[in-house]
Design a protein around this motif. Structure first.
Motif, PDB file in Angstrom:
ATOM      1  N   ILE A  77       0.838  -1.206   0.000  1.00  0.00           N
ATOM      2  CA  ILE A  77       0.000   0.000   0.000  1.00  0.00           C
ATOM      3  C   ILE A  77       0.867   1.247   0.000  1.00  0.00           C
ATOM      4  CG2 ILE A  77      -1.647   1.353   1.379  1.00  0.00           C
ATOM      5  CD1 ILE A  77      -2.858  -1.366   2.273  1.00  0.00           C
ATOM      6  N   LYS A  78       1.909   1.258   0.829  1.00  0.00           N
ATOM      7  CA  LYS A  78       2.788   2.432   0.910  1.00  0.00           C
ATOM      8  C   LYS A  78       3.571   2.630  -0.383  1.00  0.00           C
ATOM      9  CE  LYS A  78       4.648   1.492   5.053  1.00  0.00           C
ATOM     10  NZ  LYS A  78       5.346   1.704   6.340  1.00  0.00           N
ATOM     11  N   LYS A  79       3.961   1.530  -1.013  1.00  0.00           N
ATOM     12  CA  LYS A  79       4.698   1.653  -2.275  1.00  0.00           C
ATOM     13  C   LYS A  79       3.828   2.267  -3.365  1.00  0.00           C
ATOM     14  CE  LYS A  79       7.332  -1.003  -5.689  1.00  0.00           C
ATOM     15  NZ  LYS A  79       7.810  -2.347  -6.098  1.00  0.00           N
ATOM     16  N   LEU A  80       2.568   1.857  -3.432  1.00  0.00           N
ATOM     17  CA  LEU A  80       1.686   2.346  -4.482  1.00  0.00           C
ATOM     18  C   LEU A  80       1.198   3.768  -4.207  1.00  0.00           C
ATOM     19  CD1 LEU A  80       0.092   1.861  -7.084  1.00  0.00           C
ATOM     20  CD2 LEU A  80      -1.719   0.844  -5.698  1.00  0.00           C
ATOM     21  N   PHE A  81       0.810   4.034  -2.970  1.00  0.00           N
ATOM     22  CA  PHE A  81       0.158   5.304  -2.665  1.00  0.00           C
ATOM     23  C   PHE A  81       1.104   6.371  -2.117  1.00  0.00           C
ATOM     24  CE2 PHE A  81      -3.290   2.210  -2.612  1.00  0.00           C
ATOM     25  CZ  PHE A  81      -4.266   2.863  -3.360  1.00  0.00           C
ATOM     26  N   GLY A  82       2.339   6.006  -1.788  1.00  0.00           N
ATOM     27  CA  GLY A  82       3.300   6.990  -1.285  1.00  0.00           C
ATOM     28  C   GLY A  82       2.785   7.666  -0.021  1.00  0.00           C
ATOM     29  N   GLU A  83       2.964   8.956   0.055  1.00  0.00           N
ATOM     30  CA  GLU A  83       2.520   9.701   1.236  1.00  0.00           C
ATOM     31  C   GLU A  83       1.005   9.671   1.399  1.00  0.00           C
ATOM     32  OE1 GLU A  83       4.176  11.122   3.811  1.00  0.00           O
ATOM     33  OE2 GLU A  83       5.837  10.018   2.910  1.00  0.00           O
ATOM     34  N   ASN A  84       0.280   9.474   0.285  1.00  0.00           N
ATOM     35  CA  ASN A  84      -1.178   9.374   0.356  1.00  0.00           C
ATOM     36  C   ASN A  84      -1.634   8.175   1.184  1.00  0.00           C
ATOM     37  OD1 ASN A  84      -2.464  11.530  -0.919  1.00  0.00           O
ATOM     38  ND2 ASN A  84      -1.979  10.719  -2.952  1.00  0.00           N
ATOM     39  N   ALA A  85      -0.747   7.159   1.317  1.00  0.00           N
ATOM     40  CA  ALA A  85      -1.115   5.953   2.063  1.00  0.00           C
ATOM     41  C   ALA A  85      -1.517   6.283   3.496  1.00  0.00           C
ATOM     42  CB  ALA A  85       0.046   4.963   2.058  1.00  0.00           C
ATOM     43  N   TYR A  86      -0.928   7.327   4.047  1.00  0.00           N
ATOM     44  CA  TYR A  86      -1.193   7.654   5.449  1.00  0.00           C
ATOM     45  C   TYR A  86      -2.521   8.390   5.652  1.00  0.00           C
ATOM     46  CZ  TYR A  86       3.553   6.127   6.268  1.00  0.00           C
ATOM     47  OH  TYR A  86       4.698   5.358   6.341  1.00  0.00           O
ATOM     48  N   ARG A  87      -3.123   8.849   4.566  1.00  0.00           N
ATOM     49  CA  ARG A  87      -4.415   9.541   4.692  1.00  0.00           C
ATOM     50  C   ARG A  87      -5.581   8.642   4.336  1.00  0.00           C
ATOM     51  NH1 ARG A  87      -7.392  10.064   0.513  1.00  0.00           N
ATOM     52  NH2 ARG A  87      -6.504   9.967  -1.584  1.00  0.00           N
ATOM     53  N   ILE A  88      -5.323   7.442   3.764  1.00  0.00           N
ATOM     54  CA  ILE A  88      -6.407   6.553   3.328  1.00  0.00           C
ATOM     55  C   ILE A  88      -6.759   5.589   4.456  1.00  0.00           C
ATOM     56  CG2 ILE A  88      -7.175   4.868   1.611  1.00  0.00           C
ATOM     57  CD1 ILE A  88      -5.009   5.935  -0.269  1.00  0.00           C
ATOM     58  N   PRO A  89      -7.993   5.588   4.927  1.00  0.00           N
ATOM     59  CA  PRO A  89      -8.391   4.618   5.944  1.00  0.00           C
ATOM     60  C   PRO A  89      -8.334   3.191   5.386  1.00  0.00           C
ATOM     61  CG  PRO A  89     -10.002   6.397   5.739  1.00  0.00           C
ATOM     62  CD  PRO A  89      -9.076   6.516   4.566  1.00  0.00           C
ATOM     63  N   VAL A  90      -7.809   2.285   6.196  1.00  0.00           N
ATOM     64  CA  VAL A  90      -7.698   0.867   5.826  1.00  0.00           C
ATOM     65  C   VAL A  90      -8.503   0.051   6.839  1.00  0.00           C
ATOM     66  CG1 VAL A  90      -6.140  -1.092   5.493  1.00  0.00           C
ATOM     67  CG2 VAL A  90      -5.389   1.230   4.859  1.00  0.00           C
ATOM     68  N   THR A  91      -9.439  -0.755   6.350  1.00  0.00           N
ATOM     69  CA  THR A  91     -10.262  -1.547   7.261  1.00  0.00           C
ATOM     70  C   THR A  91     -10.051  -3.026   7.021  1.00  0.00           C
ATOM     71  OG1 THR A  91     -12.519  -1.941   8.050  1.00  0.00           O
ATOM     72  CG2 THR A  91     -12.266  -1.498   5.714  1.00  0.00           C
ATOM     73  N   ALA A  92     -10.144  -3.818   8.092  1.00  0.00           N
ATOM     74  CA  ALA A  92      -9.912  -5.263   8.014  1.00  0.00           C
ATOM     75  C   ALA A  92     -11.129  -6.008   8.566  1.00  0.00           C
ATOM     76  CB  ALA A  92      -8.650  -5.634   8.777  1.00  0.00           C
ATOM     77  N   ASN A  93     -12.015  -6.416   7.678  1.00  0.00           N
ATOM     78  CA  ASN A  93     -13.244  -7.105   8.088  1.00  0.00           C
ATOM     79  C   ASN A  93     -12.974  -8.431   8.799  1.00  0.00           C
ATOM     80  OD1 ASN A  93     -15.241  -6.206   5.134  1.00  0.00           O
ATOM     81  ND2 ASN A  93     -14.506  -4.962   6.822  1.00  0.00           N
TER      82      ASN A  93
END
Length: 412
Positions: A317-333
């Protein structure tokens, strides 16, 4: 190219056997994991699972018909019936030659095989059921749905381990997009909480052994995790071309806009430690969707609650989204449902649709002490309201199979 929309959904899960009960418990952060009471687990290392409760196959299908289906088929057909009813479709308004079924299962009828193996050993080959093979093979869920609704179009049962649900949705999306079909039932079903599979996963030290505290056992991204929790169920969606859906004035839940698939080409069961395949699948899905990484509002993670899996997905996720990764909520059902194996990503796709509809992100429960290698926003312990337009759902399976779909709130 046709646009592809979701017009019906059905679920059988440890959190409930209707969409509403499943969603209500998910956003409340409730766990569906409990002690296994369906067989003797006294000698097993892991004694917990996400079990489907209050499921009456005889009542749904009649005793004679139910006995012709393994439990995974029962789950699939029950969820498909929900999805069909939810879609508002009727056989009078569809061209059955242009209606398909893309539904898979990782283990198929493993309980049926287990039961019949015991019979041949105890009572001899003469007593083995002639229906063993058709009850066991994993394409039978798709077959039963096809027979129920007279779906004469393409019928496919993908077997990509734990990424089956997303593989099925993605491939169904593409065949509708190409104009070859109008409607496809799609998703996955699994009923693998059996003595033999629990023993195998347990001996591989893959399962949580937090037997004294089942509801807190599945804990993605948390330092206290000790393995995943097996679960069972089914998720089925009705995908439809936008043209067909508009023609009948259908209620539209969301739009499928991208799909990416890849292979780790690395190991039989372990994910690539750098998340290379996961990164590639996410990248391809976003490219097909025609959006930039900054347009993704939420990520539904694969996140099984294993150290290497959680960390490698975070890296991807961090590789693809770069700094944006830290602003995107990630949920684990899976923190609430456990891991439904081949059905997991189909059920998670349904949860993502509901999120996009209602602008609510389900929590990742049991987040008590974040792993230092997992430093993203995992929506800890409590659901969150947010404005959501685009969601990405990850799913990765044994053998290195990766499948990612991109869903979008339908705006017309």
């Amino acid at each position: 190219m046709e646009r592809v929309v979701i017009t019906g959904m059905g679920v059988v899960s440890p959190l409930g056997n209707t969409i509403q009960s499943f969603w209500n418990r998910l956003i409340r952060g409730e766990s569906g994991v409990s002690l296994i009471d369906t067989f003797d687990v006294s000698r097993h290392k892991s004694k917990i699972a996400g079990l489907v409760r209050d499921f009456d196959a005889d009542g749904l299908f009649g005793r004679k018909e139910a006995r012709r289906m393994d439990r995974f088929c029962q789950f699939a057909l029950a969820a498909a019936e929900q999805a069909w009813e939810d879609s508002g479709l009727s056989l009078e308004q569809v061209n059955q030659e242009r209606m398909g079924v893309y539904v898979g299962s990782g283990t198929g009828g493993i309980q049926t095989l287990f039961d019949q193996t015991a019979i041949i050993r105890e009572r001899g080959p003469e007593r083995v059921s002639p229906t063993l093979v058709p009850m066991m093979i994993s394409n039978m869920a798709a077959a039963f749905i096809s027979m129920k609704y007279g779906a004469l179009g393409p019928t496919l049962s993908p077997v990509t381990a734990c990424s089956i649900g997303n593989t099925a949705v993605g491939e169904a999306y593409r065949i509708i997009r190409s104009g070859l079909t109008d409607i496809v039932f799609t998703g996955g079903a699994e009923a693998a909480v059996t003595e033999i599979s629990l023993a195998s996963f347990g001996n591989a030290t893959a399962l949580s052994t937090r037997n004294d505290d089942p509801t807190r056992a599945s804990r993605p991204f948390d330092t206290g995790r000790d393995g995943f929790v097996m679960a069972e169920g089914a998720g089925i969606l009705v995908l439809e071309s936008l043209t067909h859906a508009l023609r009948r004035n259908a209620r539209i839940y969301a739009e499928v806009i991208g799909y990416g698939a890849s292979s780790d080409a690395y190991h039989m069961v372990a994910t690539h430690p750098e998340g290379k395949g996961a990164y590639m699948a996410m990248k391809l899905a976003i490219q097909e969707a025609g959006i930039g990484p900054d347009e993704v509002d939420v990520i539904s993670a694969h996140a099984t609650s294993t150290e290497i899996g959680d960390r490698s997905e975070t890296l991807a996720i961090k590789k693809l989204f770069g700094e944006n990764a830290y602003r995107i909520p990630v949920t684990a059902n899976k923190s609430m449902t456990g891991h439904l194996l081949g059905a997991s990503s189909a059920v998670e796709a349904i949860a993502l649709v509901k999120s996009l509809q209602q602008n609510i992100i389900p929590p990742t429960i049991n987040q008590e002490q974040k792993d230092l290698g997992c430093d993203l926003d995992y929506v800890p312990n409590k659901a969150r309201e947010a404005t959501l337009n685009v969601g990405l759902s990850n799913s990765f399976g044994f053998g290195g199979h990766n499948a990612v779909i991109v869903l979008k709130a339908f705006k017309g």
